[in-house]
Design a protein around this motif. Structure first.
Motif, PDB file in Angstrom:
ATOM      1  N   ALA A   1      10.937  -4.279   6.984  1.00  0.00           N
ATOM      2  CA  ALA A   1      10.065  -3.184   7.417  1.00  0.00           C
ATOM      3  C   ALA A   1       8.723  -3.227   6.699  1.00  0.00           C
ATOM      4  O   ALA A   1       7.673  -2.935   7.293  1.00  0.00           O
ATOM      5  N   ASP A   2       8.749  -3.581   5.418  1.00  0.00           N
ATOM      6  CA  ASP A   2       7.492  -3.677   4.668  1.00  0.00           C
ATOM      7  C   ASP A   2       6.627  -4.825   5.196  1.00  0.00           C
ATOM      8  O   ASP A   2       5.394  -4.716   5.257  1.00  0.00           O
TER       9      ASP A   2
ATOM     10  N   PRO B   1       5.853  -3.606   9.699  1.00  0.00           N
ATOM     11  CA  PRO B   1       6.140  -2.195   9.968  1.00  0.00           C
ATOM     12  C   PRO B   1       6.304  -1.915  11.462  1.00  0.00           C
ATOM     13  O   PRO B   1       5.545  -2.405  12.293  1.00  0.00           O
ATOM     14  N   SER B   2       7.324  -1.121  11.769  1.00  0.00           N
ATOM     15  CA  SER B   2       7.553  -0.756  13.166  1.00  0.00           C
ATOM     16  C   SER B   2       6.496   0.239  13.627  1.00  0.00           C
ATOM     17  O   SER B   2       6.213   1.227  12.925  1.00  0.00           O
TER      18      SER B   2
END
Length: 299
Positions: free
Chosen positions: A138-139, A142-143
């Motif tokens: 995620a980092d 990022p979504s």
């Protein structure tokens, strides 16, 4: 509004949890059933990923597109089925295509699933590393659309992990008395989404249902649920009986108004959203019983 607050509002009080069999039910049957449950007022529909079942992200991509006005939850996406980075990318892909409609339940499954892959079964260590892998992904990427992540959690350490590294918990196969226990560990802000078995029938019907469930757990050497029951004070004798107290705590049985009252007790005890699973023998009878209950339980 935070992601958790938004999810809580979207979910409402009551949803449906549907069992799955190896590559069953057929997609058209499940799409139609999900549509009927949404029309009956269930705010979410959940199903899981077990031995021989469909791959959960492909499965939910189909359902999210087919039934565009209901929240879908994975109960659960199994950590033994894919790497954490893949789970993150799958969740992000579905969230971007269907904003606000996915709750990604992640769970560490059971020892027999790990053994098939030649892996040691250390649930807490595995889940902590898996969540870290998801967070690293995620980092890095990022979504664009956030999605909610809850953990299959029964015991205190997994509930603490759900509190500290996810958006809440999705306990499975636990009695009503587990809800205040879980809420005490999670605190007031995290999501608590328990699954509860319901049965339109008598206590003796419920007792027979409990006996069947215990036999299945022992067949597959599944110990986490049994340990959870004992943690709440139930003895081997209570479980083997099973005792009236244990049956009444584990299964919401009776007529529709009685079951609706019991669902209210689970909500009052600290649940945000209660997922109902009829003690039925087929997918079709499960859906039929949920539809029969809907006028009483849906809020």
């Amino acid at each position: 509004m935070t992601l958790i607050e938004d999810t809580r509002a979207r979910l409402g009080a009551v949803g449906a949890w549907l069992p799955s069999a190896p590559l069953q039910p057929p997609p058209d049957v499940e799409r139609a059933a999900t549509r009927r449950l949404a029309d009956a007022g269930y705010r979410s529909v959940w199903s899981g990923e077990g031995p021989g079942s469909r791959e959960v992200f492909a499965h939910f991509g189909d359902l999210l597109a087919a039934v565009p006005d209901v929240v879908l939850g994975t109960g659960i996406a199994n950590v033994w089925a894919r790497r954490g980075v893949t789970a993150y990318k799958g969740g992000a892909t579905l969230a971007r295509a269907h904003p606000g409609r996915l709750v990604l339940g992640v769970g560490v499954g059971h020892a027999f699933q790990a053994a098939k892959l030649g892996e040691d079964y250390r649930p807490i260590d595995r889940m902590r590393a898996y969540l870290s892998e998801m967070d690293t992904a995620a980092d890095e990427s990022p979504s664009p659309v956030a999605f909610t992540r809850v953990l299959a959690a029964v015991g205190p350490r997994m509930l603490e992990l759900a509190r500290d590294h996810a958006d809440g918990a999705h306990p499975f196969a636990q009695p009503v008395s587990h809800t205040p226990y879980a809420r005490g560990i999670l605190g007031p802000d995290m999501l608590l989404i328990p699954q509860q078995t319901v049965l339109l029938g008598s206590r003796e019907d419920a007792r027979e249902s409990v006996r069947r469930r215990i036999a299945q757990l022992r067949e597959y050497a599944v110990t986490a649920y049994l340990a959870g029951w004992k943690r709440l004070g139930y003895t081997d004798a209570d479980i083997a009986g099973p005792s009236d107290e244990f049956v009444d705590d584990l299964v919401l049985w009776g007529d529709a108004p009685t079951i609706a009252k019991r669902v209210g007790e689970v909500l009052d005890a600290g649940a945000d959203h209660v997922l109902l699973t009829p003690s039925a023998t087929t997918f079709e009878s499960t859906v039929d019983e949920l539809l029969e209950l809907a006028p009483a339980v849906v809020r």
